[in-house]
Design a protein around this motif. Sequence first.
Motif, PDB file in Angstrom:
ATOM      1  N   VAL A 211     -48.050  -8.810 -77.180  1.00 25.14           N
ATOM      2  CA  VAL A 211     -46.765  -8.653 -77.858  1.00 25.14           C
ATOM      3  C   VAL A 211     -46.993  -9.010 -79.322  1.00 25.14           C
ATOM      4  O   VAL A 211     -47.663  -9.993 -79.626  1.00 25.14           O
ATOM      5  N   ILE A 212     -46.458  -8.205 -80.209  1.00 21.55           N
ATOM      6  CA  ILE A 212     -46.503  -8.537 -81.630  1.00 21.55           C
ATOM      7  C   ILE A 212     -45.059  -8.663 -82.096  1.00 21.55           C
ATOM      8  O   ILE A 212     -44.244  -7.759 -81.881  1.00 21.55           O
ATOM      9  N   GLN A 213     -44.752  -9.801 -82.705  1.00 25.85           N
ATOM     10  CA  GLN A 213     -43.386 -10.108 -83.108  1.00 25.85           C
ATOM     11  C   GLN A 213     -43.300 -10.363 -84.607  1.00 25.85           C
ATOM     12  O   GLN A 213     -44.152 -11.042 -85.178  1.00 25.85           O
ATOM     13  N   ASN A 214     -42.258  -9.817 -85.214  1.00 19.49           N
ATOM     14  CA  ASN A 214     -41.966 -10.117 -86.607  1.00 19.49           C
ATOM     15  C   ASN A 214     -41.254 -11.463 -86.644  1.00 19.49           C
ATOM     16  O   ASN A 214     -40.094 -11.584 -86.269  1.00 19.49           O
ATOM     17  N   GLY A 215     -41.982 -12.490 -87.068  1.00 19.46           N
ATOM     18  CA  GLY A 215     -41.430 -13.838 -87.135  1.00 19.46           C
ATOM     19  C   GLY A 215     -41.089 -14.278 -88.546  1.00 19.46           C
ATOM     20  O   GLY A 215     -40.895 -15.473 -88.794  1.00 19.46           O
ATOM     21  N   PHE A 216     -41.013 -13.325 -89.470  1.00 24.33           N
ATOM     22  CA  PHE A 216     -40.672 -13.672 -90.855  1.00 24.33           C
ATOM     23  C   PHE A 216     -39.222 -14.149 -90.930  1.00 24.33           C
ATOM     24  O   PHE A 216     -38.376 -13.775 -90.118  1.00 24.33           O
ATOM     25  N   HIS A 217     -38.943 -14.979 -91.922  1.00 22.93           N
ATOM     26  CA  HIS A 217     -37.591 -15.506 -92.090  1.00 22.93           C
ATOM     27  C   HIS A 217     -36.725 -14.609 -92.958  1.00 22.93           C
ATOM     28  O   HIS A 217     -35.507 -14.718 -92.947  1.00 22.93           O
ATOM     29  N   SER A 218     -37.352 -13.725 -93.690  1.00 23.34           N
ATOM     30  CA  SER A 218     -36.620 -12.823 -94.578  1.00 23.34           C
ATOM     31  C   SER A 218     -36.706 -11.398 -94.051  1.00 23.34           C
ATOM     32  O   SER A 218     -37.744 -10.976 -93.552  1.00 23.34           O
TER      33      SER A 218
ATOM     34  N   LEU B 255     -41.921  -5.276 -91.196  1.00 22.63           N
ATOM     35  CA  LEU B 255     -43.316  -5.547 -90.888  1.00 22.63           C
ATOM     36  C   LEU B 255     -43.924  -4.260 -90.345  1.00 22.63           C
ATOM     37  O   LEU B 255     -43.446  -3.709 -89.360  1.00 22.63           O
ATOM     38  N   TYR B 256     -44.967  -3.779 -90.996  1.00 25.35           N
ATOM     39  CA  TYR B 256     -45.681  -2.583 -90.543  1.00 25.35           C
ATOM     40  C   TYR B 256     -46.842  -3.042 -89.666  1.00 25.35           C
ATOM     41  O   TYR B 256     -47.623  -3.917 -90.048  1.00 25.35           O
ATOM     42  N   VAL B 257     -46.960  -2.439 -88.478  1.00 26.24           N
ATOM     43  CA  VAL B 257     -48.041  -2.780 -87.557  1.00 26.24           C
ATOM     44  C   VAL B 257     -48.592  -1.496 -86.945  1.00 26.24           C
ATOM     45  O   VAL B 257     -47.829  -0.625 -86.522  1.00 26.24           O
ATOM     46  N   HIS B 258     -49.916  -1.404 -86.914  1.00 27.24           N
ATOM     47  CA  HIS B 258     -50.581  -0.290 -86.245  1.00 27.24           C
ATOM     48  C   HIS B 258     -51.755  -0.859 -85.459  1.00 27.24           C
ATOM     49  O   HIS B 258     -52.666  -1.448 -86.041  1.00 27.24           O
ATOM     50  N   CYS B 259     -51.734  -0.695 -84.122  1.00 27.13           N
ATOM     51  CA  CYS B 259     -52.784  -1.227 -83.253  1.00 27.13           C
ATOM     52  C   CYS B 259     -53.397  -0.108 -82.425  1.00 27.13           C
ATOM     53  O   CYS B 259     -52.694   0.819 -82.013  1.00 27.13           O
TER      54      CYS B 259
ATOM     55  N   GLN C  27     -37.928  -8.450 -84.133  1.00 31.83           N
ATOM     56  CA  GLN C  27     -38.303  -7.321 -83.285  1.00 31.83           C
ATOM     57  C   GLN C  27     -39.764  -7.442 -82.834  1.00 31.83           C
ATOM     58  O   GLN C  27     -40.586  -8.064 -83.501  1.00 31.83           O
ATOM     59  N   THR C  28     -40.052  -6.794 -81.697  1.00 37.45           N
ATOM     60  CA  THR C  28     -41.395  -6.852 -81.124  1.00 37.45           C
ATOM     61  C   THR C  28     -41.854  -5.474 -80.665  1.00 37.45           C
ATOM     62  O   THR C  28     -41.034  -4.573 -80.447  1.00 37.45           O
ATOM     63  N   ILE C  29     -43.141  -5.353 -80.520  1.00 34.46           N
ATOM     64  CA  ILE C  29     -43.749  -4.253 -79.766  1.00 34.46           C
ATOM     65  C   ILE C  29     -44.633  -4.912 -78.711  1.00 34.46           C
ATOM     66  O   ILE C  29     -45.109  -6.036 -78.901  1.00 34.46           O
ATOM     67  N   ALA C  30     -44.836  -4.234 -77.608  1.00 37.32           N
ATOM     68  CA  ALA C  30     -45.662  -4.797 -76.539  1.00 37.32           C
ATOM     69  C   ALA C  30     -46.343  -3.676 -75.778  1.00 37.32           C
ATOM     70  O   ALA C  30     -45.820  -2.562 -75.682  1.00 37.32           O
ATOM     71  N   TRP C  31     -47.509  -3.975 -75.237  1.00 37.36           N
ATOM     72  CA  TRP C  31     -48.208  -3.032 -74.375  1.00 37.36           C
ATOM     73  C   TRP C  31     -49.062  -3.823 -73.384  1.00 37.36           C
ATOM     74  O   TRP C  31     -49.454  -4.941 -73.634  1.00 37.36           O
ATOM     75  N   SER C  32     -49.291  -3.221 -72.244  1.00 37.19           N
ATOM     76  CA  SER C  32     -50.116  -3.821 -71.199  1.00 37.19           C
ATOM     77  C   SER C  32     -51.311  -2.925 -70.923  1.00 37.19           C
ATOM     78  O   SER C  32     -51.244  -1.712 -71.118  1.00 37.19           O
ATOM     79  N   PHE C  33     -52.379  -3.526 -70.446  1.00 33.28           N
ATOM     80  CA  PHE C  33     -53.613  -2.785 -70.229  1.00 33.28           C
ATOM     81  C   PHE C  33     -54.504  -3.566 -69.285  1.00 33.28           C
ATOM     82  O   PHE C  33     -54.279  -4.748 -69.033  1.00 33.28           O
TER      83      PHE C  33
ATOM     84  N   THR D  52     -48.511 -13.480 -77.249  1.00 38.95           N
ATOM     85  CA  THR D  52     -47.608 -13.013 -78.304  1.00 38.95           C
ATOM     86  C   THR D  52     -48.184 -13.407 -79.651  1.00 38.95           C
ATOM     87  O   THR D  52     -48.471 -14.583 -79.895  1.00 38.95           O
ATOM     88  N   TRP D  53     -48.376 -12.407 -80.492  1.00 39.59           N
ATOM     89  CA  TRP D  53     -48.777 -12.645 -81.868  1.00 39.59           C
ATOM     90  C   TRP D  53     -47.497 -12.715 -82.696  1.00 39.59           C
ATOM     91  O   TRP D  53     -46.780 -11.721 -82.815  1.00 39.59           O
ATOM     92  N   VAL D  54     -47.199 -13.883 -83.239  1.00 35.47           N
ATOM     93  CA  VAL D  54     -46.030 -14.058 -84.097  1.00 35.47           C
ATOM     94  C   VAL D  54     -46.538 -14.033 -85.535  1.00 35.47           C
ATOM     95  O   VAL D  54     -47.303 -14.902 -85.957  1.00 35.47           O
ATOM     96  N   LEU D  55     -46.122 -13.009 -86.277  1.00 41.57           N
ATOM     97  CA  LEU D  55     -46.557 -12.847 -87.654  1.00 41.57           C
ATOM     98  C   LEU D  55     -45.495 -13.445 -88.565  1.00 41.57           C
ATOM     99  O   LEU D  55     -44.332 -13.023 -88.529  1.00 41.57           O
ATOM    100  N   GLN D  56     -45.896 -14.458 -89.343  1.00 39.37           N
ATOM    101  CA  GLN D  56     -44.979 -15.205 -90.201  1.00 39.37           C
ATOM    102  C   GLN D  56     -45.558 -15.353 -91.594  1.00 39.37           C
ATOM    103  O   GLN D  56     -46.702 -14.979 -91.839  1.00 39.37           O
TER     104      GLN D  56
END
Length: 160
Positions: free
Chosen positions: A49-56, A61-65, A81-87, A130-134
């Motif tokens: 899971v990648i989550q936008n943990g910014f306060h502003s 947040l742009y993410v490409h995996c 907001q988050t994106i998630a995937w399983s594998f 969960t990757w929380v990007l802050q």
Amino acid sequence: MYMNNNIDFYSKMGTGLTVKSFLVILVMTSICKITMVAGWIWDDKNTIVIQNGFHSDAYSLYVHCLSSDDDIGEHWLGVGQTIAWSFHVTVTDSTLFHCYAQWDKMKKYFNAIEWEGQTGKCCADKGRVTWVLQEDGLHAIVDDDFRNVHNQEIAKLNWD
């Protein structure tokens, strides 16, 4: 008379067929047991899971995996907001999902899951990470009741 010859033929071959049948059943049972165990291990999914943990919310947040097999796509995440995937991990434990993230002028290439490398084997066999990007960096947090780990930070990366 024809019937007696068939009965005689099968009675002579009966012992050989029984031993062969027993060996075939034994081998097939062993293969099935191995397959069931391997299948159970292989069915153990990992979730990222990648989550936008910014306060502003001034910027999305742009993410490409992606991995060598799967492209999760480009995403623009608002705060929270988050994106998630399983594998499934590969049999050789070489699964690698690498990501690029950008928020305003902060950028980072990182491996969301890897078995060896920059994040010290981060996230492999953790179940759900969960990757929380802050503002202060990228935090990998595991929360997996099955493995009795609750909200434990297992890696932190700084923005480039």
